[in-house]
Design a protein around this motif. Structure first.
Motif, PDB file in Angstrom:
ATOM      1  N   ILE A  10       1.096  -0.972   0.054  1.00 51.27           N
ATOM      2  CA  ILE A  10       0.090   0.183  -0.488  1.00 51.27           C
ATOM      3  C   ILE A  10       0.854   1.010   0.021  1.00 51.27           C
ATOM      4  CG2 ILE A  10      -1.890   1.155   1.543  1.00 51.27           C
ATOM      5  CD1 ILE A  10      -2.797  -1.498   2.098  1.00 51.27           C
ATOM      6  N   THR A  11       1.944   1.361   0.972  1.00 51.01           N
ATOM      7  CA  THR A  11       2.954   2.245   0.799  1.00 51.01           C
ATOM      8  C   THR A  11       3.735   3.104  -0.413  1.00 51.01           C
ATOM      9  OG1 THR A  11       3.463   2.335   3.395  1.00 51.01           O
ATOM     10  CG2 THR A  11       4.977   3.354   2.211  1.00 51.01           C
ATOM     11  N   VAL A  12       4.147   1.376  -1.265  1.00 56.86           N
ATOM     12  CA  VAL A  12       4.468   1.442  -2.485  1.00 56.86           C
ATOM     13  C   VAL A  12       3.681   1.903  -3.270  1.00 56.86           C
ATOM     14  CG1 VAL A  12       5.598   0.623  -4.523  1.00 56.86           C
ATOM     15  CG2 VAL A  12       5.979  -0.044  -1.922  1.00 56.86           C
ATOM     16  N   CYS A  13       2.284   1.911  -3.542  1.00 63.30           N
ATOM     17  CA  CYS A  13       1.733   1.621  -3.844  1.00 63.30           C
ATOM     18  C   CYS A  13       0.839   3.737  -4.461  1.00 63.30           C
ATOM     19  CB  CYS A  13       0.255   1.126  -4.331  1.00 63.30           C
ATOM     20  SG  CYS A  13       0.388  -0.572  -4.762  1.00 63.30           S
ATOM     21  N   TYR A  14       1.143   3.990  -2.629  1.00 62.44           N
ATOM     22  CA  TYR A  14       0.490   5.469  -2.936  1.00 62.44           C
ATOM     23  C   TYR A  14       1.900   6.511  -3.038  1.00 62.44           C
ATOM     24  CZ  TYR A  14      -0.971   9.671  -0.932  1.00 62.44           C
ATOM     25  OH  TYR A  14      -0.919  11.391  -0.150  1.00 62.44           O
ATOM     26  N   ILE A  15       2.666   6.386  -3.342  1.00 61.10           N
ATOM     27  CA  ILE A  15       4.108   7.218  -3.303  1.00 61.10           C
ATOM     28  C   ILE A  15       3.754   6.400  -5.005  1.00 61.10           C
ATOM     29  CG2 ILE A  15       6.822   6.663  -3.906  1.00 61.10           C
ATOM     30  CD1 ILE A  15       6.652   5.508  -0.827  1.00 61.10           C
ATOM     31  N   GLY A  16       3.965   5.687  -5.756  1.00 64.77           N
ATOM     32  CA  GLY A  16       3.276   5.864  -6.782  1.00 64.77           C
ATOM     33  C   GLY A  16       2.510   6.542  -7.126  1.00 64.77           C
ATOM     34  N   PHE A  17       1.369   6.394  -6.770  1.00 62.07           N
ATOM     35  CA  PHE A  17       0.372   7.837  -7.113  1.00 62.07           C
ATOM     36  C   PHE A  17       0.795   8.517  -6.410  1.00 62.07           C
ATOM     37  CE2 PHE A  17      -3.435   9.171  -5.977  1.00 62.07           C
ATOM     38  CZ  PHE A  17      -4.915   8.940  -7.175  1.00 62.07           C
ATOM     39  N   CYS A  18       1.101   9.452  -5.557  1.00 61.26           N
ATOM     40  CA  CYS A  18       1.504  10.195  -5.060  1.00 61.26           C
ATOM     41  C   CYS A  18       2.459  11.353  -6.730  1.00 61.26           C
ATOM     42  CB  CYS A  18       2.543  10.489  -4.327  1.00 61.26           C
ATOM     43  SG  CYS A  18       0.937  10.649  -3.442  1.00 61.26           S
ATOM     44  N   LEU A  19       3.143   9.887  -7.547  1.00 63.05           N
ATOM     45  CA  LEU A  19       4.413  10.857  -7.779  1.00 63.05           C
ATOM     46  C   LEU A  19       3.984  10.945  -9.587  1.00 63.05           C
ATOM     47  CD1 LEU A  19       7.936   8.246  -7.554  1.00 63.05           C
ATOM     48  CD2 LEU A  19       7.583  11.151  -7.436  1.00 63.05           C
ATOM     49  N   VAL A  20       3.063   9.904  -9.638  1.00 62.72           N
ATOM     50  CA  VAL A  20       1.948  10.832 -11.444  1.00 62.72           C
ATOM     51  C   VAL A  20       1.310  11.590 -11.148  1.00 62.72           C
ATOM     52  CG1 VAL A  20       0.991   8.956 -12.880  1.00 62.72           C
ATOM     53  CG2 VAL A  20       2.997   8.046 -11.535  1.00 62.72           C
ATOM     54  N   PHE A  21       0.377  11.470 -10.308  1.00 61.18           N
ATOM     55  CA  PHE A  21      -0.385  12.455  -9.685  1.00 61.18           C
ATOM     56  C   PHE A  21       0.102  13.312  -8.483  1.00 61.18           C
ATOM     57  CE2 PHE A  21      -2.563   8.852 -11.890  1.00 61.18           C
ATOM     58  CZ  PHE A  21      -2.858   9.386 -12.680  1.00 61.18           C
ATOM     59  N   PRO A  22       0.933  14.295  -8.748  1.00 60.05           N
ATOM     60  CA  PRO A  22       0.963  14.944  -7.444  1.00 60.05           C
ATOM     61  C   PRO A  22      -0.421  15.816  -6.725  1.00 60.05           C
ATOM     62  CG  PRO A  22       1.733  16.126  -9.494  1.00 60.05           C
ATOM     63  CD  PRO A  22       1.685  14.857  -9.617  1.00 60.05           C
ATOM     64  N   TRP A  23      -1.062  16.464  -8.198  1.00 60.11           N
ATOM     65  CA  TRP A  23      -2.559  17.268  -7.375  1.00 60.11           C
ATOM     66  C   TRP A  23      -3.272  17.069  -7.337  1.00 60.11           C
ATOM     67  CZ3 TRP A  23      -0.184  22.272  -6.086  1.00 60.11           C
ATOM     68  CH2 TRP A  23       1.041  22.370  -6.563  1.00 60.11           C
ATOM     69  N   GLY A  24      -4.083  16.903  -5.709  1.00 58.49           N
ATOM     70  CA  GLY A  24      -5.670  16.744  -5.307  1.00 58.49           C
ATOM     71  C   GLY A  24      -6.374  17.644  -5.568  1.00 58.49           C
ATOM     72  N   THR A  25      -7.772  17.650  -5.894  1.00 64.95           N
ATOM     73  CA  THR A  25      -8.838  18.405  -5.861  1.00 64.95           C
ATOM     74  C   THR A  25      -8.925  19.023  -4.151  1.00 64.95           C
ATOM     75  OG1 THR A  25     -10.271  16.630  -5.326  1.00 64.95           O
ATOM     76  CG2 THR A  25     -10.817  17.644  -6.969  1.00 64.95           C
ATOM     77  N   CYS A  26      -9.245  20.199  -4.474  1.00 62.87           N
ATOM     78  CA  CYS A  26      -8.626  20.890  -3.001  1.00 62.87           C
ATOM     79  C   CYS A  26     -10.117  20.099  -1.699  1.00 62.87           C
ATOM     80  CB  CYS A  26      -8.827  22.399  -2.855  1.00 62.87           C
ATOM     81  SG  CYS A  26      -9.002  23.448  -1.327  1.00 62.87           S
ATOM     82  N   VAL A  27     -10.196  20.039  -0.370  1.00 64.69           N
ATOM     83  CA  VAL A  27     -11.009  19.678   0.160  1.00 64.69           C
ATOM     84  C   VAL A  27     -11.840  20.333   0.839  1.00 64.69           C
ATOM     85  CG1 VAL A  27     -11.114  18.465   2.239  1.00 64.69           C
ATOM     86  CG2 VAL A  27      -9.225  17.488   0.490  1.00 64.69           C
ATOM     87  N   ARG A  28     -11.068  21.481   0.650  1.00 65.50           N
ATOM     88  CA  ARG A  28     -11.813  22.982   0.828  1.00 65.50           C
ATOM     89  C   ARG A  28     -13.264  23.409   0.471  1.00 65.50           C
ATOM     90  NH1 ARG A  28      -8.353  26.066   5.121  1.00 65.50           N
ATOM     91  NH2 ARG A  28      -7.631  24.566   6.364  1.00 65.50           N
ATOM     92  N   CYS A  29     -13.008  23.376  -1.081  1.00 64.50           N
ATOM     93  CA  CYS A  29     -13.605  24.262  -1.768  1.00 64.50           C
ATOM     94  C   CYS A  29     -14.478  23.523  -2.828  1.00 64.50           C
ATOM     95  CB  CYS A  29     -12.972  25.116  -2.630  1.00 64.50           C
ATOM     96  SG  CYS A  29     -11.692  25.291  -3.105  1.00 64.50           S
ATOM     97  N   ALA A  30     -13.293  22.086  -2.949  1.00 59.30           N
ATOM     98  CA  ALA A  30     -14.121  21.159  -3.929  1.00 59.30           C
ATOM     99  C   ALA A  30     -15.342  20.687  -4.219  1.00 59.30           C
ATOM    100  CB  ALA A  30     -13.562  19.848  -3.479  1.00 59.30           C
ATOM    101  N   PRO A  31     -16.337  20.583  -2.847  1.00 55.65           N
ATOM    102  CA  PRO A  31     -17.125  20.401  -3.183  1.00 55.65           C
ATOM    103  C   PRO A  31     -18.723  21.545  -3.793  1.00 55.65           C
ATOM    104  CG  PRO A  31     -17.356  20.129  -1.399  1.00 55.65           C
ATOM    105  CD  PRO A  31     -16.305  20.538  -1.280  1.00 55.65           C
ATOM    106  N   GLY A  32     -17.857  22.448  -3.339  1.00 53.68           N
ATOM    107  CA  GLY A  32     -18.550  23.947  -4.218  1.00 53.68           C
ATOM    108  C   GLY A  32     -18.223  24.365  -5.198  1.00 53.68           C
ATOM    109  N   GLY A  33     -16.819  23.590  -6.548  1.00 54.45           N
ATOM    110  CA  GLY A  33     -16.009  24.071  -7.683  1.00 54.45           C
ATOM    111  C   GLY A  33     -15.111  25.289  -6.790  1.00 54.45           C
ATOM    112  N   LYS A  34     -14.392  26.168  -7.962  1.00 53.03           N
ATOM    113  CA  LYS A  34     -13.668  26.624  -7.475  1.00 53.03           C
ATOM    114  C   LYS A  34     -13.957  27.923  -6.068  1.00 53.03           C
ATOM    115  CE  LYS A  34     -10.619  25.498 -11.198  1.00 53.03           C
ATOM    116  NZ  LYS A  34     -10.053  25.673 -12.117  1.00 53.03           N
ATOM    117  N   ASN A  35     -13.113  28.314  -5.180  1.00 52.43           N
ATOM    118  CA  ASN A  35     -13.339  29.331  -4.112  1.00 52.43           C
ATOM    119  C   ASN A  35     -12.552  30.551  -4.567  1.00 52.43           C
ATOM    120  OD1 ASN A  35     -14.003  31.694  -2.183  1.00 52.43           O
ATOM    121  ND2 ASN A  35     -14.445  29.669  -1.048  1.00 52.43           N
TER     122      ASN A  35
END
Length: 68
Positions: A15-40
Motif C-alpha cells: 500500500i505504501t509503495v502504491c501510494y508513493i507511485g500514485f503521488c509521483l504520477v498525480f501530485p495534485w489532488g482536488t482541494c477538500v475545502r472548496c471542492a464540493p462547491g467548485g472553485k472558490n
C-alpha cells in the motif's frame, strides 16, 4: 501468528509503495475545502485554483529540500 504478521507487513509495504507511485504520477489532488462547491476564489488552502498538492508529494518535496 507469524504468518499473519508477515502478511500484514507485506500489505502495508504494498500500500505504501502504491501510494508513493500514485503521488509521483498525480501530485495534485482536488482541494477538500472548496471542492464540493467548485472553485472558490477566496480559498486560502489552494489560492483559488481548486487543486492542492497531496500529502505524499509534500513529504517528498520536504525530504528533497532537506537533503539539499
Amino acid at each position: 501468528m507469524i504468518a499473519a504478521v508477515a502478511l500484514l507487513v507485506a500489505c502495508a509495504f504494498t500500500i505504501t509503495v502504491c501510494y508513493i507511485g500514485f503521488c509521483l504520477v498525480f501530485p495534485w489532488g482536488t482541494c477538500v475545502r472548496c471542492a464540493p462547491g467548485g472553485k472558490n476564489r477566496t480559498c486560502r488552502a489552494c489560492n483559488g485554483t481548486g487543486m492542492r498538492p497531496r500529502l505524499g508529494w509534500q513529504l517528498y518535496v520536504y525530504l528533497r529540500r532537506l537533503y539539499r
